[in-house]
Write an enzyme that holds these catalytic residues in place. Structure first.
Site, PDB file in Angstrom:
ATOM      1  N   LYS A  22       0.831  -1.216   0.000  1.00  0.00           N
ATOM      2  CA  LYS A  22       0.000   0.000   0.000  1.00  0.00           C
ATOM      3  C   LYS A  22       0.865   1.265   0.000  1.00  0.00           C
ATOM      4  O   LYS A  22       0.591   2.206  -0.733  1.00  0.00           O
ATOM      5  CB  LYS A  22      -0.926  -0.044   1.227  1.00  0.00           C
ATOM      6  CG  LYS A  22      -2.001   1.011   1.242  1.00  0.00           C
ATOM      7  CD  LYS A  22      -3.202   0.561   2.053  1.00  0.00           C
ATOM      8  CE  LYS A  22      -2.984   0.691   3.545  1.00  0.00           C
ATOM      9  NZ  LYS A  22      -2.959   2.097   4.005  1.00  0.00           N
TER      10      LYS A  22
ATOM     11  N   ARG B  38       2.720   5.959  -3.266  1.00  0.00           N
ATOM     12  CA  ARG B  38       3.853   6.764  -3.741  1.00  0.00           C
ATOM     13  C   ARG B  38       4.017   6.637  -5.249  1.00  0.00           C
ATOM     14  O   ARG B  38       4.362   7.603  -5.926  1.00  0.00           O
ATOM     15  CB  ARG B  38       5.128   6.331  -3.005  1.00  0.00           C
ATOM     16  CG  ARG B  38       5.139   6.832  -1.542  1.00  0.00           C
ATOM     17  CD  ARG B  38       6.093   6.021  -0.687  1.00  0.00           C
ATOM     18  NE  ARG B  38       6.245   6.541   0.669  1.00  0.00           N
ATOM     19  CZ  ARG B  38       5.347   6.343   1.667  1.00  0.00           C
ATOM     20  NH1 ARG B  38       4.222   5.670   1.437  1.00  0.00           N
ATOM     21  NH2 ARG B  38       5.585   6.826   2.877  1.00  0.00           N
TER      22      ARG B  38
ATOM     23  N   GLY C 242      -5.019   8.015   5.675  1.00  0.00           N
ATOM     24  CA  GLY C 242      -4.062   8.963   6.258  1.00  0.00           C
ATOM     25  C   GLY C 242      -2.885   9.210   5.326  1.00  0.00           C
ATOM     26  O   GLY C 242      -2.383  10.339   5.239  1.00  0.00           O
TER      27      GLY C 242
ATOM     28  N   ARG D 243      -8.246  12.353  12.999  1.00  0.00           N
ATOM     29  CA  ARG D 243      -6.800  12.094  13.139  1.00  0.00           C
ATOM     30  C   ARG D 243      -5.987  13.389  13.052  1.00  0.00           C
ATOM     31  O   ARG D 243      -6.367  14.333  12.361  1.00  0.00           O
ATOM     32  CB  ARG D 243      -6.365  11.076  12.073  1.00  0.00           C
ATOM     33  CG  ARG D 243      -7.059   9.740  12.270  1.00  0.00           C
ATOM     34  CD  ARG D 243      -6.652   8.719  11.254  1.00  0.00           C
ATOM     35  NE  ARG D 243      -5.256   8.333  11.386  1.00  0.00           N
ATOM     36  CZ  ARG D 243      -4.638   7.523  10.549  1.00  0.00           C
ATOM     37  NH1 ARG D 243      -5.282   7.019   9.516  1.00  0.00           N
ATOM     38  NH2 ARG D 243      -3.378   7.215  10.733  1.00  0.00           N
TER      39      ARG D 243
ATOM     40  N   SER E 111       7.690   9.005  11.849  1.00  0.00           N
ATOM     41  CA  SER E 111       6.538   8.815  10.958  1.00  0.00           C
ATOM     42  C   SER E 111       6.954   9.009   9.510  1.00  0.00           C
ATOM     43  O   SER E 111       7.419  10.085   9.127  1.00  0.00           O
ATOM     44  CB  SER E 111       5.427   9.806  11.324  1.00  0.00           C
ATOM     45  OG  SER E 111       4.525   9.931  10.245  1.00  0.00           O
TER      46      SER E 111
ATOM     47  N   GLN F  62       4.930   9.199   7.155  1.00  0.00           N
ATOM     48  CA  GLN F  62       3.999  10.141   6.529  1.00  0.00           C
ATOM     49  C   GLN F  62       4.488  11.575   6.716  1.00  0.00           C
ATOM     50  O   GLN F  62       4.428  12.383   5.794  1.00  0.00           O
ATOM     51  CB  GLN F  62       2.600   9.953   7.111  1.00  0.00           C
ATOM     52  CG  GLN F  62       2.014   8.588   6.733  1.00  0.00           C
ATOM     53  CD  GLN F  62       0.635   8.334   7.301  1.00  0.00           C
ATOM     54  OE1 GLN F  62       0.147   9.112   8.128  1.00  0.00           O
ATOM     55  NE2 GLN F  62       0.015   7.257   6.882  1.00  0.00           N
TER      56      GLN F  62
ATOM     57  N   ASP G 258       2.105  -1.243  11.815  1.00  0.00           N
ATOM     58  CA  ASP G 258       0.791  -1.674  11.325  1.00  0.00           C
ATOM     59  C   ASP G 258       0.485  -3.122  11.706  1.00  0.00           C
ATOM     60  O   ASP G 258      -0.655  -3.583  11.552  1.00  0.00           O
ATOM     61  CB  ASP G 258       0.720  -1.524   9.799  1.00  0.00           C
ATOM     62  CG  ASP G 258       0.735  -0.053   9.381  1.00  0.00           C
ATOM     63  OD1 ASP G 258       0.319   0.802  10.181  1.00  0.00           O
ATOM     64  OD2 ASP G 258       1.175   0.229   8.247  1.00  0.00           O
TER      65      ASP G 258
ATOM     66  N   ARG H 295      -5.997   1.879  18.262  1.00  0.00           N
ATOM     67  CA  ARG H 295      -5.782   0.425  18.132  1.00  0.00           C
ATOM     68  C   ARG H 295      -5.391  -0.236  19.451  1.00  0.00           C
ATOM     69  O   ARG H 295      -5.586  -1.447  19.598  1.00  0.00           O
ATOM     70  CB  ARG H 295      -4.740   0.137  17.047  1.00  0.00           C
ATOM     71  CG  ARG H 295      -5.302   0.361  15.657  1.00  0.00           C
ATOM     72  CD  ARG H 295      -4.334  -0.001  14.554  1.00  0.00           C
ATOM     73  NE  ARG H 295      -4.984   0.151  13.252  1.00  0.00           N
ATOM     74  CZ  ARG H 295      -4.336   0.291  12.106  1.00  0.00           C
ATOM     75  NH1 ARG H 295      -3.016   0.318  12.078  1.00  0.00           N
ATOM     76  NH2 ARG H 295      -5.007   0.409  10.971  1.00  0.00           N
TER      77      ARG H 295
HETATM   78  C1  S3P Z   1       2.614   4.804   6.126  1.00  0.00           C
HETATM   79  C2  S3P Z   1       3.222   5.122   7.291  1.00  0.00           C
HETATM   80  C3  S3P Z   1       2.774   4.667   8.615  1.00  0.00           C
HETATM   81  C4  S3P Z   1       1.781   3.526   8.511  1.00  0.00           C
HETATM   82  C5  S3P Z   1       0.770   3.736   7.448  1.00  0.00           C
HETATM   83  C6  S3P Z   1       1.437   3.917   6.093  1.00  0.00           C
HETATM   84  C7  S3P Z   1       3.175   5.318   4.868  1.00  0.00           C
HETATM   85  O1  S3P Z   1       2.158   5.763   9.262  1.00  0.00           O
HETATM   86  O2  S3P Z   1       1.145   3.315   9.744  1.00  0.00           O
HETATM   87  O3  S3P Z   1      -0.105   2.628   7.368  1.00  0.00           O
HETATM   88  O4  S3P Z   1       2.831   4.806   3.789  1.00  0.00           O
HETATM   89  O5  S3P Z   1       3.975   6.270   4.932  1.00  0.00           O
HETATM   90  P1  S3P Z   1       3.072   6.783  10.139  1.00  0.00           P
HETATM   91  O6  S3P Z   1       4.163   7.223   9.273  1.00  0.00           O
HETATM   92  O7  S3P Z   1       2.190   7.926  10.524  1.00  0.00           O
HETATM   93  O8  S3P Z   1       3.493   5.949  11.310  1.00  0.00           O
END
Ligand code: S3P
Length: 415
Positions: free
Chosen positions: A13, A18, A82, A110, A153, A155, A302, A333
């Protein structure tokens, strides 16, 4: 009896999101195969299309024509995702786009300030609902910053690096513990000027579009984790995963499963497009409890719900600490895992930043609250295979956020 056979998973995913976004920044057409089939990817695709990017299906492949982004006419619907929201906030800010991002109830609860605060230091003008969606970003001139992220993170890191493609000057991000590094690997491979130094990444603004590419996305190791757990706890199981991602920042769950004593053989590994991929065999063996610390958490963030299920079947104590980020995922969670496992008769203690489980305990059937969270639905479906009574999920369909084929594949492999 057991979980047996071979399985090939849809694309990871994180890499799928990306690949759509980076293809949109590339010169010409990019072709992506084995894209994640999850609903989250449709959210990313829909948002990019609403920003003027042309994306079409060609057989099983998706073809993206890179080009100029335009301001969307409507709010961008990020659904439950997210990753869509946070990465797009950075990417669109860097492309000088004015847009409003919205999402479902879970996503709207969130935290977005982890992205909006550093983006505002870069000069982004934005409005939000007290740090949550809806968020509106306004076309702004951005400057590069040197940002120390308080959270590990991917993200956050990715959003800032993507914004850094459209700034004046360099952008650096340093994180406390290394999170998944697909953004760095992919952007470097596609011609961005990005360098890594320990926990820091530094990117320069793009002076020409990224290179277009053909990519076959490796199978998703986070989805595969549910099947690995099933094979580990159901006696007689022997399961082979074809072509699953083995990136070192993503194998934390498999290291933990190995430490717990599950049977595991990596039959083959190879490299494709800068990522390590493998063929993996998992089989049943008795499990023992393990300790997971803050340093381990980003590598299996995850997978912690399914680790909790495994821990109920393992001998001794499993302790998970430093995982407070779990409280701000698609649901809380820690609460979801602890409240549902208590209902099933597990010996589990809830901590602010994790949980302690004593095993093994037989699991009772129960009505399980998924909180509309795909990973809670899949984790408790696996618990249902070893429980004495039936596990009834309130919203089983939410598994399709990441893996619509989950129930069919689980049924196919149960002999
Ligand atoms: C992800 C980063 C993770 C992960 C999410 C996917 C990503 O989140 O939990 O399912 O693709 O960058 P965080 O970076 O906020 O931990």
């Amino acid at each position: 009896m057991g979980i047996k056979g071979q399985i090939t998973f849809p694309g990871d995913k994180s890499i799928s999101h990306r690949s759509l976004m980076f293809a949109a920044l590339a010169d010409g057409e990019s072709r992506i195969s084995n894209l994640s089939t999850g609903a989250d990817l449709q959210s990313t695709r829909g948002c990019l299309e609403a920003c003027g990017i042309h994306i079409r299906n060609d057989g099983d492949d998706v073809v993206v024509k890179g080009g100029q982004f335009s301001d969307p006419d409507q709010p961008l619907d990020c659904g439950n995702s997210g990753t869509t929201t946070r990465l797009l906030l950075g990417l669109l800010a860097g492309q000088g786009i004015t847009a409003t991002l919205v999402g479902d109830d879970s996503l709207s609860s969130r935290p977005m300030n982890r992205i909006l605060d550093p983006l505002s230091q870069m000069g982004l003008q934005s409005d939000s609902n007290d740090g949550k969606l809806p968020v509106t970003i306004h076309k702004s001139n951005l400057k590069g910053i040197d940002y120390q992220s308080p959270v590990a993170s991917a993200q956050v890191k990715s959003a800032l690096l993507l914004a850094g493609l459209g700034t004046n000057g360099e952008t650096s991000v340093t994180e406390p513990i290394l999170s998944r590094d697909h953004t760095e690997k992919m952007l470097k491979g596609l011609g961005a000027n990005l360098s890594n130094n320990g926990l820091s990444s530094t990117i320069s603004p793009l002076t020409s579009p990224l290179s277009n590419f053909n990519l076959a996305v490796p199978g998703d190791p986070s989805t595969a984790a549910f099947f690995a757990a099933a094979a580990a706890i159901v006696s007689g199981s022997d399961l082979t995963f074809n072509r699953v991602l083995r990136n070192p920042t993503r194998i934390g769950f498999y290291l933990a499963l190995n430490k717990m004593g599950a049977g595991m053989d990596c039959l083959e590994t190879w490299e494709e497009a800068g990522e390590t991929i493998g063929k993996l065999n998992i089989f049943h063996q008795p499990l023992k409890g393990i300790t997971i610390t803050k340093e381990d958490v980003p590598g299996l963030i995850d997978e912690l719900p399914i680790i909790a299920i495994l821990a109920t079947q393992a001998h001794g104590k499993t302790e998970v600490r430093g995982a407070e980020e779990l409280r701000v995922k698609e649901c809380d969670r820690i609460h979801a895992v602890c409240s549902n496992l208590k209902k099933m008769g597990a010996d589990i203690e809830e901590l602010d930043d994790g949980f302690i489980i004593q095993g093994p305990t037989p699991l009772e059937g129960a009505r399980v609250a998924t909180f509309h969270d795909h990973r809670i639905a899949m984790a408790f479906s696996i618990a249902g295979i070893v429980s004495k009574g039936n596990v009834i999920l309130d919203h089983p369909k939410c598994a399709s956020i990441s893996y619509p084929e989950f129930y069919d594949e689980l049924e196919r492999l149960q002999l």
